[in-house]
Design a protein around this motif. Structure first.
Motif, mmCIF file in Angstrom:
data_model
loop_
_atom_site.group_PDB
_atom_site.id
_atom_site.type_symbol
_atom_site.label_atom_id
_atom_site.label_comp_id
_atom_site.label_asym_id
_atom_site.label_seq_id
_atom_site.Cartn_x
_atom_site.Cartn_y
_atom_site.Cartn_z
ATOM 1 N N ALA A 2 0.840 -1.198 0.000
ATOM 2 C CA ALA A 2 0.000 0.000 0.000
ATOM 3 C C ALA A 2 0.879 1.252 0.000
ATOM 4 O O ALA A 2 1.867 1.329 0.720
ATOM 5 N N LYS A 3 0.491 2.207 -0.818
ATOM 6 C CA LYS A 3 1.216 3.478 -0.878
ATOM 7 C C LYS A 3 1.005 4.250 0.425
ATOM 8 O O LYS A 3 1.947 4.714 1.051
ATOM 9 N N LYS A 4 -0.260 4.401 0.807
ATOM 10 C CA LYS A 4 -0.642 5.015 2.082
ATOM 11 C C LYS A 4 -1.683 4.116 2.730
ATOM 12 O O LYS A 4 -2.457 3.468 2.038
ATOM 13 N N LEU A 5 -1.682 4.112 4.062
ATOM 14 C CA LEU A 5 -2.587 3.240 4.783
ATOM 15 C C LEU A 5 -3.254 4.022 5.909
ATOM 16 O O LEU A 5 -2.577 4.713 6.666
ATOM 17 N N ALA A 6 -4.574 3.939 5.986
ATOM 18 C CA ALA A 6 -5.317 4.525 7.102
ATOM 19 C C ALA A 6 -6.119 3.396 7.737
ATOM 20 O O ALA A 6 -6.693 2.564 7.032
ATOM 21 N N VAL A 7 -6.151 3.364 9.068
ATOM 22 C CA VAL A 7 -6.836 2.287 9.779
ATOM 23 C C VAL A 7 -7.834 2.908 10.742
ATOM 24 O O VAL A 7 -7.508 3.842 11.478
ATOM 25 N N ARG A 8 -9.054 2.382 10.739
ATOM 26 C CA ARG A 8 -10.131 2.948 11.544
ATOM 27 C C ARG A 8 -11.015 1.846 12.118
ATOM 28 O O ARG A 8 -11.253 0.828 11.468
ATOM 29 N N VAL A 9 -11.508 2.080 13.332
ATOM 30 C CA VAL A 9 -12.525 1.219 13.929
ATOM 31 C C VAL A 9 -13.842 1.972 13.832
ATOM 32 O O VAL A 9 -13.941 3.122 14.252
ATOM 33 N N ASP A 10 -14.844 1.339 13.244
ATOM 34 C CA ASP A 10 -16.179 1.928 13.136
ATOM 35 C C ASP A 10 -17.147 0.763 13.012
ATOM 36 O O ASP A 10 -17.085 0.021 12.027
ATOM 37 N N ASP A 11 -18.013 0.585 13.999
ATOM 38 C CA ASP A 11 -18.867 -0.603 13.998
ATOM 39 C C ASP A 11 -19.890 -0.623 12.869
ATOM 40 O O ASP A 11 -20.515 -1.640 12.620
ATOM 41 N N ARG A 12 -20.017 0.483 12.154
ATOM 42 C CA ARG A 12 -20.921 0.505 10.997
ATOM 43 C C ARG A 12 -20.201 0.063 9.725
ATOM 44 O O ARG A 12 -20.825 -0.135 8.696
ATOM 45 N N LEU A 13 -18.887 -0.049 9.787
ATOM 46 C CA LEU A 13 -18.021 -0.421 8.666
ATOM 47 C C LEU A 13 -18.192 0.556 7.495
ATOM 48 O O LEU A 13 -17.953 1.740 7.662
ATOM 49 N N ILE A 14 -18.621 0.091 6.326
ATOM 50 C CA ILE A 14 -18.760 0.990 5.180
ATOM 51 C C ILE A 14 -20.137 1.642 5.235
ATOM 52 O O ILE A 14 -21.154 0.967 5.168
ATOM 53 N N HIS A 15 -20.150 2.959 5.356
ATOM 54 C CA HIS A 15 -21.404 3.714 5.432
ATOM 55 C C HIS A 15 -21.140 5.109 4.886
ATOM 56 O O HIS A 15 -20.023 5.434 4.472
#
Length: 165
Positions: A2-15
């Motif tokens: 990956a060129k850039k990577l962002a990591v997130r916790v969100d219980d709705r996932l993709i919204h």
């Protein structure tokens, strides 16, 4: 890799907020959802893929498959936005040898034994301890609901859970 990577916790996932704000700010070309339950649920996988814009590649992986993909090529090329539903999946992935530099904690519903920590973030004491343990391993963690919000440190959890170590 990956060129850039962002990591997130969100219980709705993709919204909506992930697609209209986070992915755009980060200029992601790919979303990787890491969740053992979603990875085996064809209906949930279909819904999540449908929620993403058609030009955005979506991969939905179990923790085990995510560890394999990470070791193979760090989730491919381009800018990758990684989503987790909960912090336990992150800890499990870390046990499999995968660690990230920085993780943003977003919405986790205030349900069951979770207490409100920050805006729409609820954590149980064990989830809060898991975050503290992840942070001790060298990962930068913060609470942030929207990209325009100020980042809040994990220290705010101590008001609710003073016995964290």
């Amino acid at each position: 890799m990956a060129k850039k990577l962002a990591v997130r916790v969100d219980d709705r996932l993709i919204h909506g907020q992930v697609v209209t704000q986070w992915v755009k700010v980060f200029h992601a070309q790919k979303i990787v959802v890491i969740d053992d339950q979603v990875a085996i649920d064809k209906m949930q996988k279909s819904i999540l893929k449908f929620a993403a814009p058609p030009d955005l590649k979506v991969s939905i992986l179990s923790v085990e498959k995510a560890a394999e993909a990470w070791k193979k090529n760090k989730f491919g090329s381009g800018n990758v936005f990684v989503l987790f539903r909960d912090v336990k999946q992150i800890a499990k992935l870390q046990e499999a040898g995968v660690s990230f530099d920085e993780i943003t904690i977003g919405q986790m519903a205030v349900i069951h034994d979770r207490k409100q920590i920050y805006k729409q973030v609820g954590l149980s004491e064990s989830e809060a301890q898991t975050l503290m343990d992840i942070e001790k391993s060298g990962v930068k963690l913060c609470f942030q609901m929207q990209p325009t919000d100020r980042k809040e440190s994990l220290e705010i959890m101590r008001k609710t859970f003073p016995n964290l170590h």
